[in-house]
Design a protein around this motif. Structure first.
Motif, PDB file in Angstrom:
ATOM      1  N   UNK A 197      24.243 -29.849  13.563  1.00 52.30           N
ATOM      2  CA  UNK A 197      25.587 -30.288  13.925  1.00 52.30           C
ATOM      3  C   UNK A 197      26.640 -30.076  12.856  1.00 52.30           C
ATOM      4  N   UNK A 198      26.304 -29.323  11.807  1.00 49.95           N
ATOM      5  CA  UNK A 198      27.266 -29.054  10.744  1.00 49.95           C
ATOM      6  C   UNK A 198      28.161 -27.879  11.133  1.00 49.95           C
ATOM      7  N   UNK A 199      29.479 -28.045  10.950  1.00 44.62           N
ATOM      8  CA  UNK A 199      30.431 -26.988  11.262  1.00 44.62           C
ATOM      9  C   UNK A 199      30.550 -26.042  10.064  1.00 44.62           C
ATOM     10  N   UNK A 200      30.298 -24.766  10.306  1.00 41.45           N
ATOM     11  CA  UNK A 200      30.443 -23.758   9.253  1.00 41.45           C
ATOM     12  C   UNK A 200      31.860 -23.220   9.289  1.00 41.45           C
ATOM     13  N   UNK A 201      32.594 -23.437   8.200  1.00 38.37           N
ATOM     14  CA  UNK A 201      33.975 -22.970   8.079  1.00 38.37           C
ATOM     15  C   UNK A 201      34.166 -22.316   6.721  1.00 38.37           C
ATOM     16  N   UNK A 202      35.155 -21.445   6.591  1.00 33.48           N
ATOM     17  CA  UNK A 202      35.487 -20.929   5.256  1.00 33.48           C
ATOM     18  C   UNK A 202      36.068 -22.054   4.412  1.00 33.48           C
ATOM     19  N   UNK A 203      35.775 -22.046   3.116  1.00 35.73           N
ATOM     20  CA  UNK A 203      36.245 -23.109   2.233  1.00 35.73           C
ATOM     21  C   UNK A 203      37.399 -22.676   1.339  1.00 35.73           C
ATOM     22  N   UNK A 204      37.662 -21.367   1.295  1.00 40.11           N
ATOM     23  CA  UNK A 204      38.755 -20.857   0.463  1.00 40.11           C
ATOM     24  C   UNK A 204      39.561 -19.834   1.261  1.00 40.11           C
ATOM     25  N   UNK A 205      40.750 -19.523   0.762  1.00 38.35           N
ATOM     26  CA  UNK A 205      41.601 -18.531   1.435  1.00 38.35           C
ATOM     27  C   UNK A 205      40.951 -17.157   1.407  1.00 38.35           C
TER      28      UNK A 205
END
Length: 336
Positions: A105-113
């Motif tokens: 259930x963890x959302x994978x998103x970019x963490x930096x620009x």
């Protein structure tokens, strides 16, 4: 100067301050201000020139908390560094970017620009090169994008490969069959797949031939249609291997090539296939080259400092070697 920021969300306020107020202490240290909370308000005291930046950082972090993001020291430091260079408004894009949900259930998103630009390049191009230091998420994000493409039926299978090159040391004789011998080289790829898909789903897909993790040598002679293909540790390919790999993909396929040109483990005298590809393909339409930097490192804060120190040292060494070479040439001319 004193600035009061009204915030009635006490749960967000608690997350913002962090364990033992570590997040707020980090902001205070960077801007030489004093930050306190009282009756649902955040009170900032300090230099007027710093107050606006601190307010922007707090507002960005509060919106991230309300969007369900985890606020840790890495996140706080990244927001601070981004606001300092005047790019704070662009951080909002990170909350909107979403790749895939893991089995936990963890959302994978970019963490930096930089990471956000990297995943956009993968979406928009058939071939994307991700070039940058360790810890910038090149492999993990590429695997996440591959899983998303597979789940969305954009591709029929995922193929992940890397050259089996030892990192500056000899492992000697390895027991077992061929797969057991090459598995240690592929372990980081397995780890990413396990985290996103879960071990059971990964093993099921692998048994059905929907996911393949293999050494680069296995790619020779194949044509890969409707596949998401990732080449990891590409700095350790030779020119011949890189050319072979880039001519394997067929219709409906997408290719991501990742590497760190500062950590090449090829024998002396062998030119990296990644470096060569950058020179040969830089003007080819449909191919994107994305460069990540130490600012995109999402590991311990010290990792960024280590990378920056090595880069600075290597640049000084190159400059010294260039000057020495030129000096020797000049002396040689004079002696003639």
């Amino acid at each position: 100067m004193v600035k009061r920021i009204v915030l009635n969300d006490f749960s967000a306020l608690h997350i913002l301050f962090g364990n033992l107020d570590e997040n707020i202490k980090t902001i205070e240290k960077h801007f030489d201000v004093n930050i306190a909370s009282r009756d649902g308000e955040i009170i900032v005291k300090g230099d007027p020139n710093h107050i606006s930046a601190v307010e922007e950082i707090i507002q960005i972090l509060i919106r991230a908390i309300q969007a369900g993001e985890v606020i840790d020291q890495q996140k706080v430091n990244y927001v601070i560094s981004t606001v300092k260079v005047g790019e704070g408004s662009r951080i909002e894009d990170l909350s909107k970017s979403f790749i895939v949900v893991t089995t936990k259930g963890k959302y994978i998103k970019p963490k930096t620009l930089g990471q956000n630009a990297y995943i956009k390049a993968i979406q928009e191009n058939d071939v994307t090169f991700g070039i940058g230091p360790a810890g910038t998420g090149k492999t993990f994000l590429a695997v996440a994008m591959a899983v998303r493409a597979f789940k969305n039926n954009e591709v029929n299978r995922i193929i992940i490969t890397r050259p089996a090159v030892e990192a500056g040391e000899s492992l000697g004789f390895l027991p077992g069959d061929l797969q057991m011998k090459v598995d240690p080289y592929l372990r980081p790829l397995y780890d990413a797949l396990y985290e996103i898909l879960g071990a059971d789903t990964y093993n099921n897909f692998r048994e059905r031939g929907l996911i393949e993790v293999a050494p680069l040598a296995y790619m020779r002679g194949r044509t890969l249609d409707n596949s998401f293909i990732i080449l990891d540790e590409a700095q350790n390919t030779t020119k011949e291997q890189m050319k072979m790999f880039l001519t394997r993909f067929g219709f409906g396929s997408k290719v991501v090539v990742n590497g760190d040109i500062t950590q090449i483990d090829l024998p002396s005298g062998k030119k990296s296939g990644l470096k060569n590809a950058i020179e040969v393909l830089k003007h080819v339409k449909g191919i994107s080259f994305m460069y990540l930097t130490e600012r995109d490192v999402v590991r311990h804060e010290l990792v960024k400092k280590i990378i920056k120190s090595y880069d600075s040292y290597e640049q000084k060494q190159k400059s010294f070697e260039t000057k020495t070479t030129q000096k020797n040439k000049n002396m040689s001319r004079r002696n003639r």
